[in-house]
Enzyme design. Sequence first.
Site, PDB file in Angstrom:
ATOM      1  N   ASN A  90       0.736   0.589   6.089  1.00  8.97           N
ATOM      2  CA  ASN A  90       1.353  -0.148   4.994  1.00  8.97           C
ATOM      3  C   ASN A  90       2.054  -1.355   5.616  1.00  8.97           C
ATOM      4  OD1 ASN A  90       4.163   0.564   2.768  1.00  8.97           O
ATOM      5  ND2 ASN A  90       2.665  -1.055   2.710  1.00  8.97           N
ATOM      6  N   GLY A  91       1.609  -2.547   5.238  1.00  3.91           N
ATOM      7  CA  GLY A  91       2.235  -3.743   5.783  1.00  3.91           C
ATOM      8  C   GLY A  91       1.210  -4.785   6.165  1.00  3.91           C
ATOM      9  N   CYS A 135       0.878  -1.167   0.000  1.00  2.00           N
ATOM     10  CA  CYS A 135       0.000   0.000   0.000  1.00  2.00           C
ATOM     11  C   CYS A 135       0.912   1.213   0.000  1.00  2.00           C
ATOM     12  CB  CYS A 135      -0.837   0.048   1.270  1.00  2.00           C
ATOM     13  SG  CYS A 135      -1.918  -1.373   1.473  1.00  2.00           S
ATOM     14  N   TYR A 139      11.322  -4.865  -7.228  1.00  2.41           N
ATOM     15  CA  TYR A 139      10.116  -4.656  -8.024  1.00  2.41           C
ATOM     16  C   TYR A 139       9.180  -3.547  -7.530  1.00  2.41           C
ATOM     17  CZ  TYR A 139       5.445  -5.641  -9.883  1.00  2.41           C
ATOM     18  OH  TYR A 139       4.217  -5.535 -10.442  1.00  2.41           O
ATOM     19  N   GLY A 183      -0.824   0.559  -4.915  1.00  2.00           N
ATOM     20  CA  GLY A 183      -2.168   0.083  -4.610  1.00  2.00           C
ATOM     21  C   GLY A 183      -3.177   0.723  -5.523  1.00  2.00           C
TER      22      GLY A 183
END
Length: 452
Positions: free
Chosen positions: A107-108, A7, A248, A33
């Site tokens: 985020n996570g 995210c 990536y 996201g």
Amino acid sequence: MNLKEYCGIVGIYNKSEAANYVYLGLHALQHRGQEAAGIVSTDGIQFYEHKGCGLVNDVFNKNSISSLRGNVAIGHNRYSTFGDDSIANIQPLFAHFDMGQIAIAHNGNIINANRIKKKLVDDGAIFNSNSDTEVIIHLIARSQKTTFFDRLTDAVKVLKGAFSLIIMRENEIYAIRDPWGFRPLSMGKLDDATVFASETCAFDLIGAEFIRDISPGEIVVAGNEGVKHYSNVFDATNEKKCVFEYIYFSRPDSYLWGKNIYSIRKRMGEVLAEESFVEADIVIPTPDSGVPAALGFSKKSGIPFDFGLIRNHYVGRTFIEPTQTIRHFGVRLKLNPSKDVLKDKRVVVVDDSIVRGTTSKRIVKMLKSAGAKEVHLRISSPPVISPCFYGMDTPTKRELIASSHSTEEIRKYTTADSLEYLSIEGLKKVVGETGYCFACFDGNYPVEFDRE
Ligand code: SF4
């Protein structure tokens, strides 16, 4: 690459029309996201929120942004690594509690969230979403400590796994990274405002100056008393940054943990060429993520770089999600071979990773049908053998082709003339030996997980 990002989170403190800046920041972080987006702002008294499913441009318009008043705002781009796609799960999550209002962007992936939630529910808590993030709000609200900061530290100390957080109260913003530092979170400055974002590319778009990364286990507070830093909240820190951010996830123009992503990927391509040179006529990338590594491969090997696959940028990423059948079709929708470039050539095609192997197989087939004489697959990361429990949406171990097949078996499956991966040693040569999580390549998980 078919892996999903985590995210993207953004926050700004002390800037008029704060929501506008957060909106732009979310645009810059769109790659992290694409399923939903939201912003919560405050004028110091009231909280204002707007959320919806889709890309940032679909969710917000001029009216919705102007309804988000105040000098403080936080935002979130969602990809659902946990919980489902319902509106209640779209972040930032926002709640009232005995100390006022709170909004949180995460985020996570908190790996002990289910266990914590079960205990909270047994104690009478009522959850509004099934997002792992909501447990943090409950833990803060239920802490017996008397100050907000003590309640916050009480809460985050219980969490295990990956959490980069931006938390907003009426007059302050908290930025937190878990003690392993799995996810990125950076701090910047825009005039008198303090800005936080998952990646520095968000700062570039709004004209903010990058100051530094938030350290693993650190809490930074931007409020009326300026910016304060706390680095002794957790008992210990054990730095395990997600190496896949370099491979990536992050945007190539971002600077992460002291390194530029584009340069790192190019270097991975160079080391890959050192390790697995092959006689060929051209080096091509699988666009866009394979481009820097292919440039590095070309530079080191001396084989000319070219674009043999053209990407259609207008294919909605969400469209190609649901089934194997549609995913296969999606490869053709997304990429088209350039016959003039490929005809009668020995081609090295560089990609960042192989997950299930189906996309690589389609690409090899596509290149051969377009006239390539030989296709040599080169992957700028080691084989992905284990799923991620820290926020990346990998398929199950069974679906990861390298978990059960040798490189030669995968080569045969893809019908490539040769296949080579960057070695783990080669990866470490580029990023450094320590301080990273390499679990999807070596199965050594830095934090024990439970899936209760
Ligand atoms: S398991 Fe892989 S994707 Fe997940 S945090 Fe570790 S390195 Fe990153």
